[in-house]
Design a protein around this motif. Structure first.
Motif, PDB file in Angstrom:
ATOM      1  N   SER A  83      -2.329  67.682 -44.973  1.00 30.17           N
ATOM      2  CA  SER A  83      -2.699  66.354 -44.462  1.00 30.17           C
ATOM      3  C   SER A  83      -4.096  65.955 -44.934  1.00 30.17           C
ATOM      4  N   THR A  84      -5.014  66.903 -45.024  1.00 29.49           N
ATOM      5  CA  THR A  84      -6.359  66.613 -45.531  1.00 29.49           C
ATOM      6  C   THR A  84      -6.292  66.208 -46.998  1.00 29.49           C
ATOM      7  N   TRP A  85      -5.470  66.894 -47.753  1.00 22.69           N
ATOM      8  CA  TRP A  85      -5.283  66.562 -49.169  1.00 22.69           C
ATOM      9  C   TRP A  85      -4.707  65.155 -49.302  1.00 22.69           C
ATOM     10  N   LEU A  86      -3.726  64.819 -48.471  1.00 22.71           N
ATOM     11  CA  LEU A  86      -3.154  63.469 -48.490  1.00 22.71           C
ATOM     12  C   LEU A  86      -4.206  62.417 -48.148  1.00 22.71           C
ATOM     13  N   HIS A  87      -5.052  62.720 -47.177  1.00 23.30           N
ATOM     14  CA  HIS A  87      -6.094  61.764 -46.800  1.00 23.30           C
ATOM     15  C   HIS A  87      -7.075  61.542 -47.940  1.00 23.30           C
ATOM     16  N   SER A  88      -7.369  62.597 -48.689  1.00 24.12           N
ATOM     17  CA  SER A  88      -8.267  62.418 -49.839  1.00 24.12           C
ATOM     18  C   SER A  88      -7.609  61.528 -50.884  1.00 24.12           C
ATOM     19  N   ILE A  89      -6.317  61.682 -51.071  1.00 23.40           N
ATOM     20  CA  ILE A  89      -5.590  60.802 -51.997  1.00 23.40           C
ATOM     21  C   ILE A  89      -5.634  59.376 -51.469  1.00 23.40           C
ATOM     22  N   ALA A  90      -5.440  59.200 -50.163  1.00 21.89           N
ATOM     23  CA  ALA A  90      -5.452  57.857 -49.557  1.00 21.89           C
ATOM     24  C   ALA A  90      -6.804  57.181 -49.778  1.00 21.89           C
ATOM     25  N   VAL A  91      -7.877  57.896 -49.538  1.00 16.46           N
ATOM     26  CA  VAL A  91      -9.214  57.328 -49.725  1.00 16.46           C
ATOM     27  C   VAL A  91      -9.426  56.956 -51.187  1.00 16.46           C
ATOM     28  N   ASN A  92      -9.049  57.848 -52.091  1.00 11.84           N
ATOM     29  CA  ASN A  92      -9.217  57.560 -53.515  1.00 11.84           C
ATOM     30  C   ASN A  92      -8.369  56.375 -53.961  1.00 11.84           C
ATOM     31  N   GLN A  93      -7.148  56.275 -53.452  1.00  9.95           N
ATOM     32  CA  GLN A  93      -6.293  55.125 -53.802  1.00  9.95           C
ATOM     33  C   GLN A  93      -6.909  53.832 -53.289  1.00  9.95           C
ATOM     34  N   PHE A  94      -7.457  53.868 -52.074  1.00  9.03           N
ATOM     35  CA  PHE A  94      -8.112  52.680 -51.518  1.00  9.03           C
ATOM     36  C   PHE A  94      -9.320  52.292 -52.355  1.00  9.03           C
ATOM     37  N   LEU A  95     -10.151  53.276 -52.710  1.00  8.09           N
ATOM     38  CA  LEU A  95     -11.343  52.982 -53.510  1.00  8.09           C
ATOM     39  C   LEU A  95     -10.963  52.399 -54.871  1.00  8.09           C
ATOM     40  N   MET A  96      -9.916  52.950 -55.487  1.00  5.48           N
ATOM     41  CA  MET A  96      -9.452  52.404 -56.770  1.00  5.48           C
ATOM     42  C   MET A  96      -8.936  50.979 -56.581  1.00  5.48           C
ATOM     43  N   HIS A  97      -8.205  50.757 -55.507  1.00  4.49           N
ATOM     44  CA  HIS A  97      -7.675  49.421 -55.214  1.00  4.49           C
ATOM     45  C   HIS A  97      -8.824  48.431 -54.991  1.00  4.49           C
ATOM     46  N   ALA A  98      -9.816  48.834 -54.199  1.00  6.00           N
ATOM     47  CA  ALA A  98     -10.942  47.949 -53.892  1.00  6.00           C
ATOM     48  C   ALA A  98     -11.733  47.602 -55.156  1.00  6.00           C
ATOM     49  N   ARG A  99     -11.878  48.574 -56.033  1.00 10.85           N
ATOM     50  CA  ARG A  99     -12.599  48.303 -57.287  1.00 10.85           C
ATOM     51  C   ARG A  99     -11.822  47.346 -58.180  1.00 10.85           C
ATOM     52  N   SER A 100     -10.497  47.489 -58.184  1.00 12.29           N
ATOM     53  CA  SER A 100      -9.693  46.664 -59.090  1.00 12.29           C
ATOM     54  C   SER A 100      -9.382  45.284 -58.517  1.00 12.29           C
ATOM     55  N   ASP A 101      -9.479  45.136 -57.207  1.00  4.62           N
ATOM     56  CA  ASP A 101      -9.165  43.854 -56.581  1.00  4.62           C
ATOM     57  C   ASP A 101     -10.450  43.050 -56.429  1.00  4.62           C
ATOM     58  N   LYS A 102     -10.689  42.157 -57.353  1.00  3.62           N
ATOM     59  CA  LYS A 102     -11.934  41.380 -57.363  1.00  3.62           C
ATOM     60  C   LYS A 102     -12.040  40.441 -56.172  1.00  3.62           C
ATOM     61  N   LYS A 103     -10.913  40.131 -55.569  1.00  3.03           N
ATOM     62  CA  LYS A 103     -10.924  39.199 -54.452  1.00  3.03           C
ATOM     63  C   LYS A 103     -10.868  39.915 -53.105  1.00  3.03           C
ATOM     64  N   TYR A 104     -11.092  41.205 -53.099  1.00  2.00           N
ATOM     65  CA  TYR A 104     -10.978  41.992 -51.877  1.00  2.00           C
ATOM     66  C   TYR A 104     -11.865  41.430 -50.755  1.00  2.00           C
ATOM     67  N   SER A 105     -13.123  41.194 -51.046  1.00  2.00           N
ATOM     68  CA  SER A 105     -14.043  40.694 -50.028  1.00  2.00           C
ATOM     69  C   SER A 105     -13.624  39.323 -49.520  1.00  2.00           C
ATOM     70  N   GLU A 106     -13.139  38.472 -50.430  1.00  2.00           N
ATOM     71  CA  GLU A 106     -12.693  37.145 -50.021  1.00  2.00           C
ATOM     72  C   GLU A 106     -11.511  37.251 -49.064  1.00  2.00           C
ATOM     73  N   LYS A 107     -10.578  38.145 -49.357  1.00  2.00           N
ATOM     74  CA  LYS A 107      -9.412  38.326 -48.490  1.00  2.00           C
ATOM     75  C   LYS A 107      -9.831  38.792 -47.106  1.00  2.00           C
ATOM     76  N   LEU A 108     -10.770  39.739 -47.049  1.00  2.00           N
ATOM     77  CA  LEU A 108     -11.235  40.208 -45.745  1.00  2.00           C
ATOM     78  C   LEU A 108     -11.859  39.063 -44.961  1.00  2.00           C
ATOM     79  N   GLY A 109     -12.623  38.230 -45.636  1.00  2.00           N
ATOM     80  CA  GLY A 109     -13.239  37.080 -44.975  1.00  2.00           C
ATOM     81  C   GLY A 109     -12.204  36.123 -44.416  1.00  2.00           C
ATOM     82  N   GLU A 110     -11.123  35.896 -45.166  1.00  2.00           N
ATOM     83  CA  GLU A 110     -10.063  35.005 -44.693  1.00  2.00           C
ATOM     84  C   GLU A 110      -9.405  35.559 -43.444  1.00  2.00           C
ATOM     85  N   TYR A 111      -9.085  36.856 -43.450  1.00  2.00           N
ATOM     86  CA  TYR A 111      -8.402  37.448 -42.302  1.00  2.00           C
ATOM     87  C   TYR A 111      -9.303  37.467 -41.069  1.00  2.00           C
TER      88      TYR A 111
END
Length: 186
Positions: A83-111
């Motif tokens: 489960s710890t290994w999976l969580h590390s994958i989850a964090v890394n996937q999120f970080l990769m997603h956040a870096r690649s999604d240029k509109k991430y901050s805008e989406k958070l602001g909308e929500y």
């Protein structure tokens, strides 16, 4: 023999059930991986939801985590819980997603801006303000805050999951807490 060495011996004699399922999965048993999925999917989804603050992104990330886990299963070193290994994958996937999604901050602001303050109680307002403040944290500070303060991981585990130094984990947590205090005191 001290009580700590007795408990250590008990842990060593009683291997993690997930490790057996991982070994069986590596050997090609898809049912074992399905069992791993079923045991861990809710917690992985929960962490993805907390760090992304978006149900759709969390669902996508959860799928990506298990796809990546399947692809990289033979790299699991049995040094930590699965489960710890999976969580590390989850964090890394999120970080990769956040870096690649240029509109991430805008989406958070909308929500976060969709809250109707007239219909909420003061305790709900505080929860909303806290969630909004967490949503607006820098990506890595937010991930460390969620992993440490919400999920209960220690800095050494977070440093492993996120591939950062322990001191960096502590600095991110300190920064996140400082920003939250400033935001909530406004």
């Amino acid at each position: 023999m001290s009580s700590s060495s007795v408990s250590l011996n008990l842990v060593m004699r009683n291997p993690d059930e997930d490790h057996k399922l991982v070994e069986q999965s590596i050997a090609g048993n898809r049912d074992s991986f399905k069992d791993l999925f079923m045991k861990n999917v809710d917690r992985v989804h929960s962490i993805c939801l907390r760090i992304s603050a978006d149900i759709h992104i969390a669902e996508d990330l959860t799928q990506e985590v298990f796809i990546k886990a399947w692809e990289k299963l033979d790299t699991f070193k049995f040094e930590c819980k699965f489960s710890t290994w999976l969580h590390s994958i989850a964090v890394n996937q999120f970080l990769m997603h956040a870096r690649s999604d240029k509109k991430y901050s805008e989406k958070l602001g909308e929500y976060s801006g969709e809250v109707n303050q007239d219909e909420k109680k003061s305790t709900q307002d505080l929860k909303i303000d806290l969630q909004k403040a967490i949503d607006n944290l820098p990506v890595q500070a937010k991930a460390v805050l969620v992993l440490h303060d919400i999920e209960g991981y220690k800095h050494n585990e977070i440093s492993e999951m996120m591939s950062i130094q322990i001191g960096t984990s502590k600095a991110h947590l300190h920064r996140a807490r400082r920003i939250l205090r400033e935001e909530l005191s406004k």
